[in-house]
Write a protein that holds these residues in place. Structure first.
Motif, PDB file in Angstrom:
ATOM      1  N   GLU A 144       0.824  -1.208   0.000  1.00 12.44           N
ATOM      2  CA  GLU A 144       0.000   0.000   0.000  1.00 12.44           C
ATOM      3  C   GLU A 144       0.858   1.258   0.000  1.00 12.44           C
ATOM      4  OE1 GLU A 144      -3.917   1.505   2.500  1.00 12.44           O
ATOM      5  OE2 GLU A 144      -2.398   0.275   3.508  1.00 12.44           O
ATOM      6  N   VAL A 145       1.865   1.302   0.882  1.00  4.05           N
ATOM      7  CA  VAL A 145       2.729   2.481   0.958  1.00  4.05           C
ATOM      8  C   VAL A 145       3.749   2.484  -0.181  1.00  4.05           C
ATOM      9  CG1 VAL A 145       4.345   3.748   2.417  1.00  4.05           C
ATOM     10  CG2 VAL A 145       2.372   2.633   3.445  1.00  4.05           C
ATOM     11  N   LYS A 146       4.169   1.306  -0.640  1.00  7.65           N
ATOM     12  CA  LYS A 146       5.050   1.245  -1.813  1.00  7.65           C
ATOM     13  C   LYS A 146       4.372   1.871  -3.027  1.00  7.65           C
ATOM     14  CE  LYS A 146       7.968  -2.784  -0.846  1.00  7.65           C
ATOM     15  NZ  LYS A 146       8.311  -4.172  -1.282  1.00  7.65           N
ATOM     16  N   HIS A 147       3.065   1.645  -3.148  1.00 11.79           N
ATOM     17  CA  HIS A 147       2.315   2.250  -4.249  1.00 11.79           C
ATOM     18  C   HIS A 147       2.363   3.777  -4.158  1.00 11.79           C
ATOM     19  CE1 HIS A 147      -0.781   2.657  -7.343  1.00 11.79           C
ATOM     20  NE2 HIS A 147      -1.410   3.498  -6.532  1.00 11.79           N
ATOM     21  N   LEU A 148       2.229   4.304  -2.950  1.00 10.27           N
ATOM     22  CA  LEU A 148       2.331   5.755  -2.758  1.00 10.27           C
ATOM     23  C   LEU A 148       3.740   6.242  -3.072  1.00 10.27           C
ATOM     24  CD1 LEU A 148       0.339   6.059   0.592  1.00 10.27           C
ATOM     25  CD2 LEU A 148      -0.474   6.641  -1.700  1.00 10.27           C
ATOM     26  N   ARG A 149       4.739   5.452  -2.679  1.00 12.26           N
ATOM     27  CA  ARG A 149       6.132   5.779  -2.999  1.00 12.26           C
ATOM     28  C   ARG A 149       6.324   5.898  -4.503  1.00 12.26           C
ATOM     29  NH1 ARG A 149      10.412   0.997  -2.728  1.00 12.26           N
ATOM     30  NH2 ARG A 149       9.103   0.490  -4.532  1.00 12.26           N
ATOM     31  N   ASP A 150       5.763   4.958  -5.238  1.00 16.95           N
ATOM     32  CA  ASP A 150       5.939   4.946  -6.684  1.00 16.95           C
ATOM     33  C   ASP A 150       5.191   6.094  -7.351  1.00 16.95           C
ATOM     34  OD1 ASP A 150       7.460   2.687  -6.309  1.00 16.95           O
ATOM     35  OD2 ASP A 150       5.864   1.283  -6.855  1.00 16.95           O
ATOM     36  N   GLU A 151       4.147   6.574  -6.695  1.00 16.71           N
ATOM     37  CA  GLU A 151       3.397   7.720  -7.231  1.00 16.71           C
ATOM     38  C   GLU A 151       4.158   9.024  -7.022  1.00 16.71           C
ATOM     39  OE1 GLU A 151      -0.672  10.290  -6.224  1.00 16.71           O
ATOM     40  OE2 GLU A 151      -0.406   8.295  -5.363  1.00 16.71           O
ATOM     41  N   ALA A 152       4.940   9.092  -5.965  1.00  8.84           N
ATOM     42  CA  ALA A 152       5.601  10.337  -5.568  1.00  8.84           C
ATOM     43  C   ALA A 152       6.807  10.654  -6.447  1.00  8.84           C
ATOM     44  CB  ALA A 152       6.024  10.243  -4.109  1.00  8.84           C
ATOM     45  N   ASP A 153       7.184  11.933  -6.436  1.00  6.67           N
ATOM     46  CA  ASP A 153       8.424  12.384  -7.074  1.00  6.67           C
ATOM     47  C   ASP A 153       9.532  12.567  -6.043  1.00  6.67           C
ATOM     48  OD1 ASP A 153       7.370  12.906  -9.869  1.00  6.67           O
ATOM     49  OD2 ASP A 153       6.071  14.267  -8.732  1.00  6.67           O
ATOM     50  N   ILE A 154       9.145  12.986  -4.830  1.00  7.35           N
ATOM     51  CA  ILE A 154      10.110  13.283  -3.779  1.00  7.35           C
ATOM     52  C   ILE A 154       9.593  12.697  -2.463  1.00  7.35           C
ATOM     53  CG2 ILE A 154      11.362  15.096  -2.536  1.00  7.35           C
ATOM     54  CD1 ILE A 154      10.880  16.935  -4.923  1.00  7.35           C
ATOM     55  N   ILE A 155      10.494  12.087  -1.689  1.00 10.56           N
ATOM     56  CA  ILE A 155      10.137  11.472  -0.408  1.00 10.56           C
ATOM     57  C   ILE A 155      10.950  12.149   0.687  1.00 10.56           C
ATOM     58  CG2 ILE A 155      10.111   9.324   0.922  1.00 10.56           C
ATOM     59  CD1 ILE A 155      10.074   7.917  -1.928  1.00 10.56           C
ATOM     60  N   LEU A 171      14.294   3.397  -0.328  1.00 10.01           N
ATOM     61  CA  LEU A 171      14.401   4.643  -1.080  1.00 10.01           C
ATOM     62  C   LEU A 171      15.183   4.451  -2.375  1.00 10.01           C
ATOM     63  CD1 LEU A 171      15.181   7.292   1.679  1.00 10.01           C
ATOM     64  CD2 LEU A 171      13.124   7.183   0.275  1.00 10.01           C
ATOM     65  N   VAL A 172      16.340   3.818  -2.262  1.00  4.71           N
ATOM     66  CA  VAL A 172      17.185   3.627  -3.441  1.00  4.71           C
ATOM     67  C   VAL A 172      16.459   2.800  -4.487  1.00  4.71           C
ATOM     68  CG1 VAL A 172      19.333   2.614  -4.280  1.00  4.71           C
ATOM     69  CG2 VAL A 172      19.329   3.910  -2.144  1.00  4.71           C
ATOM     70  N   GLU A 173      15.712   1.811  -4.038  1.00  3.00           N
ATOM     71  CA  GLU A 173      14.918   0.984  -4.949  1.00  3.00           C
ATOM     72  C   GLU A 173      13.924   1.822  -5.740  1.00  3.00           C
ATOM     73  OE1 GLU A 173      12.740  -3.165  -4.157  1.00  3.00           O
ATOM     74  OE2 GLU A 173      11.621  -1.476  -3.322  1.00  3.00           O
ATOM     75  N   SER A 174      13.399   2.868  -5.122  1.00  4.28           N
ATOM     76  CA  SER A 174      12.377   3.698  -5.760  1.00  4.28           C
ATOM     77  C   SER A 174      12.927   4.583  -6.870  1.00  4.28           C
ATOM     78  CB  SER A 174      11.706   4.593  -4.712  1.00  4.28           C
ATOM     79  OG  SER A 174      12.568   5.666  -4.332  1.00  4.28           O
ATOM     80  N   LYS A 175      14.239   4.911  -6.791  1.00  4.34           N
ATOM     81  CA  LYS A 175      14.883   5.808  -7.749  1.00  4.34           C
ATOM     82  C   LYS A 175      14.232   7.190  -7.750  1.00  4.34           C
ATOM     83  CE  LYS A 175      16.440   2.020 -10.707  1.00  4.34           C
ATOM     84  NZ  LYS A 175      16.453   1.426 -12.084  1.00  4.34           N
ATOM     85  N   LYS A 176      13.695   7.583  -6.604  1.00  7.22           N
ATOM     86  CA  LYS A 176      13.082   8.900  -6.467  1.00  7.22           C
ATOM     87  C   LYS A 176      14.018   9.843  -5.713  1.00  7.22           C
ATOM     88  CE  LYS A 176       9.367   7.379  -8.439  1.00  7.22           C
ATOM     89  NZ  LYS A 176       8.011   7.421  -7.871  1.00  7.22           N
TER      90      LYS A 176
END
Length: 360
Positions: A144-155, A171-176
């Motif tokens: 659920e939160v990973k989906h939000l991570r993938d939607e975001a540009d900045i964390i 974080l590194v996995e997200s490439k954001k």
């Protein structure tokens, strides 16, 4: 004492620390000063954030229009997942909202979003926040939160101390883009240092005078923080920093240095002035125990303390590797030497970062 407190927080998983508004402002303003459009048209995610109490949420609400933010998302952990030893404290927001249920808040996290002037009063503020319960407890590792991570540009957040290594990997996995707070000793972690070495991310602008002050829920001010609890109820840590991959001006500031000869003559550090520079026992590199004592004209490899990264300019220096507790040097000679790489004339040294002057 501040470092001891961090270790206790990590061991006990008591991660309920609230970042001060001024510290957030100081860090984010450094990014804006370097690039005024750093957050424009971006979706910002604040995970692990306890939105009702968080200064992160307040700060980005207050600057939503100024920075041109597209969307703000803030999530929290459920109370039962925090592993804390004080009773649940409902916020004023929760007590006046008919959807609020104590038992639900104990097992489910919450999500707050901000996108526009919902109530049509001509400004975007906290009154325009929309909120609901998450399906799960708000753990950043959940789908659920990973989906939000993938939607975001900045964390951006102050993640749990006890889960810092795992959060960095997430974080590194997200490439954001991101900006997070952590213990400076994490620089030496094998899960962190390779990314610093490769300029995947770096240290942020930092806390004023290197001192970070965090708030605690009133019922959490227990004996384990005795001795560092300030009169204003804040807890002082001396060894915190920001980790980020967002550019800022400090990162590109030239570090002024003296030559090797002038350091030996005039350095304020008696170890350098009286004894000069010593080589490591198992490595062809000189030991430089103070960042301001780096000789400007030395062409070889130098071992410097982790505090160097606060002054690191990638145009001025090249990071070669790290030696010490989490040595990641990969040649046979250094593997055999192991932790003893950090010895100078038989005396153990702390973790050292190996650097060279760029172009020398």
């Amino acid at each position: 004492m501040g470092n001891t407190n961090l270790r206790k927080a990590d061991k006990n998983k008591n991660d309920e620390f609230y970042t001060q508004y001024a510290d957030i402002q100081n860090e984010i303003n450094a990014y804006i000063a370097y690039n005024p459009d750093a957050f424009r048209d971006k979706t910002i995610l604040l995970p692990c954030d306890d939105p009702e109490w968080s200064n992160f949420t307040k700060f980005f609400i207050n600057n939503f229009e100024r920075y041109g933010i597209k969307k703000l998302i803030s999530t929290s952990y459920a109370y039962n997942s925090k592993n804390v030893d004080f009773d649940y404290q409902p916020t004023l927001f929760e007590t006046v909202d008919p959807r609020f249920k104590i038992e639900t808040s104990k097992v489910k996290g919450k999500i707050f979003t901000l996108t526009k002037d919902e109530n049509k009063d001509g400004k975007i503020d906290e009154k325009d926040l929309s909120w609901s319960y998450l399906q799960g407890d708000g753990d950043f590792r959940s789908e659920e939160v990973k989906h939000l991570r993938d939607e975001a540009d900045i964390i951006i957040t102050n993640p749990p101390f006890s889960l810092f290594r795992e959060f960095v990997g997430w974080l590194v996995e997200s490439k954001k883009q991101f900006s997070i707070i952590g213990n400076m000793n994490a620089i030496s972690y094998k899960e962190v240092f390779p990314y610093l070495k490769n300029n995947t991310f770096w240290l942020g602008n930092g806390f004023s005078a290197g001192n970070a002050y965090f708030g605690l829920p009133k019922k959490a001010r227990t004996d384990y923080v005795q001795g560092v609890l300030q009169e204003n109820g804040l807890v002082k840590f001396r060894n915190c920093c920001w980790y980020t991959n967002i550019e800022h001006g400090k990162r590109h500031t030239i570090l002024p240095l003296m030559t090797e000869e002038r350091n030996i003559k005039f350095s304020k550090h008696k170890e350098i002035k009286n004894l000069g520079y010593k080589k490591f026992d198992f490595l062809d590199a000189i030991n430089v125990p103070f960042t301001d004592a780096i000789p400007s004209d030395y062409k070889g490899i130098m071992g410097v303390p982790i505090s160097f990264l606060d002054k690191y300019n990638p145009e001025q220096f090249e990071i070669i590797d790290g030696i010490g507790r989490y040595s990641i040097l990969d040649n046979e000679k250094t593997k055999k030497a192991g932790n003893y790489l950090s010895m100078v004339e038989g005396v153990p040294q702390y973790f050292r970062i190996l650097i060279k002057h760029k172009g020398k």
